[in-house]
Design an enzyme around this catalytic site. Sequence first.
Site, PDB file in Angstrom:
ATOM      1  CE  LYS A 130      -2.151   2.849   1.869  1.00  0.00           C
ATOM      2  NZ  LYS A 130      -1.886   4.193   1.900  1.00  0.00           N
ATOM      3  CD  GLU A 147      11.814   3.788   9.985  1.00  0.00           C
ATOM      4  OE1 GLU A 147      11.814   4.644  10.759  1.00  0.00           O
ATOM      5  OE2 GLU A 147      11.757   4.088   9.011  1.00  0.00           O
ATOM      6  CB  CYS A 168      12.312   8.196   9.981  1.00  0.00           C
ATOM      7  SG  CYS A 168      13.417   6.297   8.393  1.00  0.00           S
ATOM      8  CD  GLU A 210       9.135  11.481  13.294  1.00  0.00           C
ATOM      9  OE1 GLU A 210       8.067  11.117  12.725  1.00  0.00           O
ATOM     10  OE2 GLU A 210      10.554  11.159  12.552  1.00  0.00           O
TER      11      GLU A 210
HETATM   12  O1  TXE Z   1       2.136   8.822   8.577  1.00  0.00           O
HETATM   13  P1  TXE Z   1       1.202   8.097   8.952  1.00  0.00           P
HETATM   14  P2  TXE Z   1       1.386  11.029   8.185  1.00  0.00           P
HETATM   15  C1  TXE Z   1       5.595  11.030  11.205  1.00  0.00           C
HETATM   16  C2  TXE Z   1       6.208  12.837  10.253  1.00  0.00           C
HETATM   17  C3  TXE Z   1       4.920  12.728  10.207  1.00  0.00           C
HETATM   18  C4  TXE Z   1       3.897  12.117  10.658  1.00  0.00           C
HETATM   19  C5  TXE Z   1       2.274  12.427  10.093  1.00  0.00           C
HETATM   20  O2  TXE Z   1       6.420  13.141  11.960  1.00  0.00           O
HETATM   21  O3  TXE Z   1       4.934  14.424  10.229  1.00  0.00           O
HETATM   22  O4  TXE Z   1       4.470  11.055  10.525  1.00  0.00           O
HETATM   23  O5  TXE Z   1       2.932  11.934   8.840  1.00  0.00           O
HETATM   24  C6  TXE Z   1      -0.710   4.315   5.490  1.00  0.00           C
HETATM   25  N1  TXE Z   1      -3.638   2.055   8.857  1.00  0.00           N
HETATM   26  N2  TXE Z   1       6.337  10.034   9.482  1.00  0.00           N
HETATM   27  O6  TXE Z   1       0.197  11.491   8.497  1.00  0.00           O
HETATM   28  O7  TXE Z   1      -0.420   8.728   8.900  1.00  0.00           O
HETATM   29  C7  TXE Z   1       0.051   5.987   5.314  1.00  0.00           C
HETATM   30  O8  TXE Z   1      -1.495   5.932   4.150  1.00  0.00           O
HETATM   31  C8  TXE Z   1      -3.367   1.781   7.985  1.00  0.00           C
HETATM   32  C9  TXE Z   1       7.413   9.389   9.877  1.00  0.00           C
HETATM   33  O9  TXE Z   1       2.160  10.530   6.091  1.00  0.00           O
HETATM   34  O10 TXE Z   1       2.136   7.484  10.427  1.00  0.00           O
HETATM   35  C10 TXE Z   1       1.060   6.565   4.863  1.00  0.00           C
HETATM   36  O11 TXE Z   1       1.282   5.184   3.653  1.00  0.00           O
HETATM   37  N3  TXE Z   1      -2.048   2.067   7.420  1.00  0.00           N
HETATM   38  C11 TXE Z   1       8.161   8.364   9.309  1.00  0.00           C
HETATM   39  C12 TXE Z   1       1.538   5.460   6.181  1.00  0.00           C
HETATM   40  O12 TXE Z   1       0.551   5.017   7.015  1.00  0.00           O
HETATM   41  C13 TXE Z   1      -2.418   3.616   7.548  1.00  0.00           C
HETATM   42  C14 TXE Z   1       7.411   8.252   7.269  1.00  0.00           C
HETATM   43  C15 TXE Z   1       1.858   6.688   7.028  1.00  0.00           C
HETATM   44  O13 TXE Z   1       1.653   7.842   7.266  1.00  0.00           O
HETATM   45  C16 TXE Z   1      -3.715   4.522   8.018  1.00  0.00           C
HETATM   46  C17 TXE Z   1       5.730   9.206   7.259  1.00  0.00           C
HETATM   47  C18 TXE Z   1      -3.930   3.218   9.183  1.00  0.00           C
HETATM   48  N4  TXE Z   1      -4.887   3.795  10.008  1.00  0.00           N
HETATM   49  C19 TXE Z   1       5.367  10.399   8.670  1.00  0.00           C
HETATM   50  N5  TXE Z   1      -3.189   5.804   8.546  1.00  0.00           N
HETATM   51  C20 TXE Z   1       9.194   7.670   9.425  1.00  0.00           C
HETATM   52  N6  TXE Z   1       8.843   6.856  10.258  1.00  0.00           N
HETATM   53  O14 TXE Z   1       9.660   8.138   7.999  1.00  0.00           O
HETATM   54  C21 TXE Z   1      -2.385   5.820   7.213  1.00  0.00           C
HETATM   55  N7  TXE Z   1      -1.999   5.405   7.019  1.00  0.00           N
END
Ligand code: TXE
Length: 484
Positions: A174, A248, A282, A381
């Site tokens: 996904k 992660e 990250c 973060e």
């Molecule tokens: O993250 P999400 P978002 C952190 C970073 C950022 C914050 C928000 O601080 O500002 O998260 O970003 C999918 N069930 N990181 O909103 O929600 C979504 O479609 C299953 C750190 O983008 O965690 C995407 O593919 N999946 C990070 C993925 O999850 C779900 C990198 C990440 O989204 C879902 C990105 C659900 N209920 C953001 N809801 C890192 N570790 O590097 C969303 N997704």
Amino acid sequence: MKKIPMLIDGEWVHGDAQTYLDVKNPSTGEVIAQISNASKEHVEEAVRAARVAFEREGWRQWKAYERGQLLIEFAHYIRKHAEEWSLLECRDVGKPLSQARADIEAAARYFEFYGGAADKVMGDTIPIEDGLLNAVVLEPVGITVHIVPWNYPIQITARSVAAAIATGNAVIVKSAEDTPLTTHAIAEWLADKLPKGIFQHITGLGREVGPYLTSHPDINHITFTGSVPTGIAVMKAAAENVVPVTLELGGKSPNIVFADANMEQALEGVVRAIIQNAGQTCSAGARLLIEERIKESFISRLAQRFQVIQVGPGEADMEMGPLLNEQQYTKITALLQQAKVDGYVVTGGEPLTLAGYENGFYVQPTILDGVDPNDPLAQEEIFGPVLTVLTFSTVEEAIALANSTDYGLVAGIWSQNIDTAHYVASRVQAGQVFVNNYGAAGGIQMPFGGYKKSGIGREKGFVALRNYTQMKNIAIRYAPPNQH
Ligand code: TXE
């Protein structure tokens, strides 16, 4: 407008046209493609197809080295099309072209690394007694779900997908709603090389499509990279079906600079660690822990360096690009505005409007100082080019500050004193520690993952292959032939 189809059961599938989602280039704000918002039925169909494909003799009969060969062939293909794929990633994520090129090369290396490892994932034998052969066999787990974020789409897809295919699993990816393009390119290449259903690509809003996948009772493993709250939701959904997860979840990683560090090296290390991908990494070095007695000179040089960082659209390939989208931009500019009011801004702190790119999401690289170590600016973060400075006077204070957040992904230590470096490395709570460098050029081969809320399990390196295998112990009784 280019509509990106999903790959489900070997077919290119579009969802309901009413629910198409726009994909924007963060550098320009332009819509560059559209994706389908997958329905529950799409997810059901993908899981059903994956189960059939996984159980079918066809895939099972692929020899380990044949899976490996395919992955290595793919690595060659990616390198051959590196420029085209780099542009795709650059437009999708907004990152400077040379950073996108590095991501494409890293993806090729993941396919190559796990391709080479495919026929070297070995079990064990355990001595029990005469007449009993005890073998520990590593089998694929089955249907593996990969939920990928938007900051390093191709790298993060490649690192877990390559390991899962190498070990003989079925894969459902996904991609993040903002950045589906390179995962689609992967799907295009793999579609007719693997049995249908072994690699599938689903698109759509994470908060809608994600739960259909993570709560499905017929999946066998979830690899998730993203935020802590979403990671917790994923883990809860998986718990209902007793499905293992590899998580992660980012960090607030410190760069700890001691007075005896090589200053040039440390300065550049600290800058790169927070500027790369506009701080949307990250493992970004989001906190600078600086020894009191060199603070003034170090921060003043750092501020000068920040002020000459060129910010521009991904394709202009400057040092820093835009933030990903309006949501991130709004969150970060509001936070910087408040930091300004509170008097924390050393340099930067403002949104940037670039002529010709008025709809891009640009902000200035920013240094914050004077923040309380318990303030959210030092704890949470931010995911932007924002460096929070904290000060220490003793080694113990540095260690306590380094460990003072809920995260524990990466730490950088800058010192020329071998005792200091080793001691701090042994005390810091982080899954990866870098001494006098930060990031070790990507570290495809190095286990990567977090202490504390930075996650569960490890990706990258040989150890990640274990995420996609399960152990079976087979005990075989035998006797001399004349006793049968
Ligand atoms: O993250 P999400 P978002 C952190 C970073 C950022 C914050 C928000 O601080 O500002 O998260 O970003 C999918 N069930 N990181 O909103 O929600 C979504 O479609 C299953 C750190 O983008 O965690 C995407 O593919 N999946 C990070 C993925 O999850 C779900 C990198 C990440 O989204 C879902 C990105 C659900 N209920 C953001 N809801 C890192 N570790 O590097 C969303 N997704």
